[in-house]
Design an enzyme around this catalytic site. Structure first.
Site, PDB file in Angstrom:
ATOM      1  N   ARG A   1      11.929   2.026   2.852  1.00 11.40           N
ATOM      2  CA  ARG A   1      11.192   1.354   4.019  1.00 11.40           C
ATOM      3  C   ARG A   1      12.132   0.302   4.382  1.00 11.40           C
ATOM      4  O   ARG A   1      12.663  -0.539   3.452  1.00 11.40           O
ATOM      5  CB  ARG A   1       9.919   0.784   3.434  1.00 11.40           C
ATOM      6  CG  ARG A   1       8.928   0.223   4.776  1.00 11.40           C
ATOM      7  CD  ARG A   1       7.760  -0.237   4.199  1.00 11.40           C
ATOM      8  NE  ARG A   1       6.932  -0.603   5.206  1.00 11.40           N
ATOM      9  CZ  ARG A   1       5.845   0.030   5.685  1.00 11.40           C
ATOM     10  NH1 ARG A   1       5.773   1.436   5.317  1.00 11.40           N
ATOM     11  NH2 ARG A   1       5.121  -0.513   6.605  1.00 11.40           N
TER      12      ARG A   1
ATOM     13  N   ARG B   1       0.872  -1.238   0.088  1.00 10.09           N
ATOM     14  CA  ARG B   1       0.032   0.026  -0.230  1.00 10.09           C
ATOM     15  C   ARG B   1       0.929   1.384  -0.036  1.00 10.09           C
ATOM     16  O   ARG B   1       0.844   2.134  -0.808  1.00 10.09           O
ATOM     17  CB  ARG B   1      -0.842   0.101   1.274  1.00 10.09           C
ATOM     18  CG  ARG B   1      -2.220  -0.801   1.107  1.00 10.09           C
ATOM     19  CD  ARG B   1      -2.714  -1.280   2.385  1.00 10.09           C
ATOM     20  NE  ARG B   1      -3.490  -2.253   2.246  1.00 10.09           N
ATOM     21  CZ  ARG B   1      -4.741  -2.267   2.056  1.00 10.09           C
ATOM     22  NH1 ARG B   1      -5.303  -0.971   1.963  1.00 10.09           N
ATOM     23  NH2 ARG B   1      -5.581  -3.226   1.861  1.00 10.09           N
ATOM     24  N   THR B   2       1.716   1.065   0.978  1.00 18.32           N
ATOM     25  CA  THR B   2       2.701   2.545   0.976  1.00 18.32           C
ATOM     26  C   THR B   2       3.308   2.654  -0.333  1.00 18.32           C
ATOM     27  O   THR B   2       3.304   3.782  -1.020  1.00 18.32           O
ATOM     28  CB  THR B   2       3.516   2.442   1.946  1.00 18.32           C
ATOM     29  OG1 THR B   2       2.941   2.126   3.104  1.00 18.32           O
ATOM     30  CG2 THR B   2       4.262   3.768   2.435  1.00 18.32           C
TER      31      THR B   2
ATOM     32  N   LYS C   1      24.581 -10.220  -1.172  1.00 15.08           N
ATOM     33  CA  LYS C   1      25.782 -10.434  -1.990  1.00 15.08           C
ATOM     34  C   LYS C   1      27.008  -9.953  -1.070  1.00 15.08           C
ATOM     35  O   LYS C   1      27.972  -9.914  -1.640  1.00 15.08           O
ATOM     36  CB  LYS C   1      25.682 -10.038  -3.325  1.00 15.08           C
ATOM     37  CG  LYS C   1      24.697 -10.650  -4.102  1.00 15.08           C
ATOM     38  CD  LYS C   1      24.742 -10.262  -5.426  1.00 15.08           C
ATOM     39  CE  LYS C   1      23.351 -10.355  -6.394  1.00 15.08           C
ATOM     40  NZ  LYS C   1      23.136  -9.176  -7.212  1.00 15.08           N
TER      41      LYS C   1
ATOM     42  N   HIS D   1       7.255   6.720  10.679  1.00 15.92           N
ATOM     43  CA  HIS D   1       6.589   6.544   9.600  1.00 15.92           C
ATOM     44  C   HIS D   1       5.970   7.974   9.418  1.00 15.92           C
ATOM     45  O   HIS D   1       4.732   8.158   9.185  1.00 15.92           O
ATOM     46  CB  HIS D   1       5.426   5.433   9.507  1.00 15.92           C
ATOM     47  CG  HIS D   1       4.854   5.123   8.299  1.00 15.92           C
ATOM     48  ND1 HIS D   1       5.527   5.522   7.094  1.00 15.92           N
ATOM     49  CD2 HIS D   1       3.941   3.993   8.088  1.00 15.92           C
ATOM     50  CE1 HIS D   1       4.628   4.981   6.210  1.00 15.92           C
ATOM     51  NE2 HIS D   1       4.002   4.190   6.574  1.00 15.92           N
TER      52      HIS D   1
END
Ligand code: ZN
Lengths: 300, 152
Positions: free
Chosen positions: A99, A49-50, A78, A127
């Site tokens: 995020r 959603r974000t 890696k 947030h």
């Protein structure tokens, strides 16, 4: 504003500028043009959603996005350092939207790269774009942010969203009602922050009977998994489900907000009332994010 | 002359004296200075003090502390006095001051903090109002300084 990392960094003036810009973008009074601008959406922790909301915000301004989603796609596995990953992506893009489940990841990213960085959630920490879209929803429905009475209901202990919102609304002199099971109460450090600013709050265990004097009720989900004993959950869950019957005596401009996704904490019979605002709230997220990106890229 | 007095006047020729360490904290100071090297070290514990009631004291021969070390010690022993000795003379005496901002010395107790995942130094803002607390610049968690693990 160079980055958007934490609500702690924002002054009242910064917040009002963002609100004003979002409103002008929504009304079409300003049309930021992101043509030839590329936003890198680095979602080391998936959140569809974000991510969609940012993607939409960028595309509505004729901008473009590149997306890295889930830990599987990152070069972190890696053996490349996080700093190197960021430096490389910074070569392609104009803004980094990130995020991560690692707390402080966005703050660190902003130190490493020269581009603006937007924190789209860092673990249990911040947030800020969610907090800003919540504020935008509040100002749109109440006409102001100052001196409102806000109810926060549900899981107030682990909910990053309600923590940021409480801190942000405290700047505007809000009064709070915290409605939660006793063991999911608002954490003491947030309550200390509020007390320091002389912000009034009360604590309750039921939604019913406690919302008639509110301007905003912000509902979050009480998760079954938080309860050690499933029977305890069954006993209390009804106290945190909002239904239409409870809305008979609420204020005229009262609105119900929810960060979504909803499970069953707001009965669907609320959806058709004038008080339901959670879907428009999601739409407001796009305007708020357009405003954030535009300000950081100095396009407004 | 009592034993305590003897220790107190046991002078060093060149080096550093850290006086007025809160009683019981000297071992922690030694730990962060990693005093296992070549320097002679004298430790006084639980001595009588007009200022503190009881205090600890530490004398280190032939060593001057870096700014970083001094900052770390200030977090553990904010009441301490730092004395620089040169040829048996006190050449400088200063009270320790807790810095407002400190890099590297604090290990963030939050396992999800980026400073514990990437190889980067921690950064803390110190708040001195009331009980001394420290807030991590990265994960933004706030801790009581006395609960924190300090290193140099
Ligand atoms: Zn931290």
């Amino acid at each position: 504003m160079k980055n958007l990392i934490s609500m702690r960094d924002l002054s009242k003036e910064d917040i009002m500028r963002l609100m004003d810009t979002a409103a002008k973008i929504e009304k079409g009074e300003i049309v930021p043009n992101m043509q030839r601008k590329l936003a890198a959406l680095l979602f080391f922790e998936p959140s569809t959603r974000t991510m969609f909301s940012f993607d939409t915000a960028m595309k509505r301004m004729n901008g473009d996005t590149i997306i890295m989603s889930g830990t599987g796609n990152t070069s972190a596995k890696k053996g490349e350092t996080f700093a190197d990953t960021l430096q490389t992506i910074a070569q392609y893009s104009d803004i980094i939207i990130m995020r991560s489940s690692i707390e402080g990841a966005a703050r660190y990213a902003a130190e490493v790269v020269d581009l603006p960085v937007v924190n789209a959630g860092d673990g249990a920490n911040q947030h800020p774009t969610q907090a800003l879209l919540d504020l935008y929803s509040i100002i749109k429905t109440q006409g102001k942010l100052d001196n409102l009475k806000i109810g926060l209901a549900g899981d107030l202990r682990f909910g990053r969203t309600v923590h940021s919102l409480a801190q942000a609304m405290a700047i505007f002199g809000a009064e709070f009602k915290f409605i939660s099971p006793s063991f999911l109460q608002m954490p003491q450090y947030i309550k200390d922050d509020l007390a320091e600013k002389d912000i009034k709050y009360e604590e309750f265990n039921d939604i019913e009977g406690n919302i008639d004097d509110l301007d905003i009720l912000y509902v979050t989900r009480v998760q079954r998994e938080r309860f050690a004993d499933p029977e305890d959950y069954e006993k209390v869950k009804g106290s945190y489900v909002l239904n239409k019957k409870m809305l008979q005596n609420v204020k005229k401009y009262f609105k119900v907000l929810h960060p979504l996704p909803r499970v069953d904490e707001i009965h669907t019979d609320v959806d058709d009332t004038e008080f339901a605002y959670y879907f428009p709230q999601a739409k407001n997220g796009v305007y708020a994010r357009q405003a954030i990106i535009s300000i950081l890229l100095e396009e407004v | 002359m009592s034993l305590v007095k003897t220790i107190k006047v046991n002078a060093i020729k060149n080096g550093t004296v850290i006086d007025h360490i809160a009683a019981g904290k000297v071992l922690k100071v030694i730990e962060i200075l990693s005093l296992a090297g070549d320097n002679s070290v004298m430790i006084g514990m639980n001595l009588e003090s007009n200022k503190l009631g009881r205090k600890d004291i530490l004398k280190i021969e032939n060593r001057e502390l870096t700014k970083k070390e001094v900052n770390s010690i200030a977090l553990i022993a904010p009441s301490a006095t730092l004395i620089i000795i040169n040829d048996f003379e006190v050449v400088n005496k200063s009270s320790l001051e807790i810095p407002e901002y400190i890099e590297e010395h604090i290990i963030c107790p939050n396992p999800k903090c980026i400073t514990n995942i990437e190889d980067i130094p921690s950064k803390y803002y110190i708040h001195k109002a009331g009980s001394v607390t420290a807030r991590c610049v990265y994960c933004e968690k706030k801790y009581l300084v006395e609960d924190l693990k300090i290193k140099v």
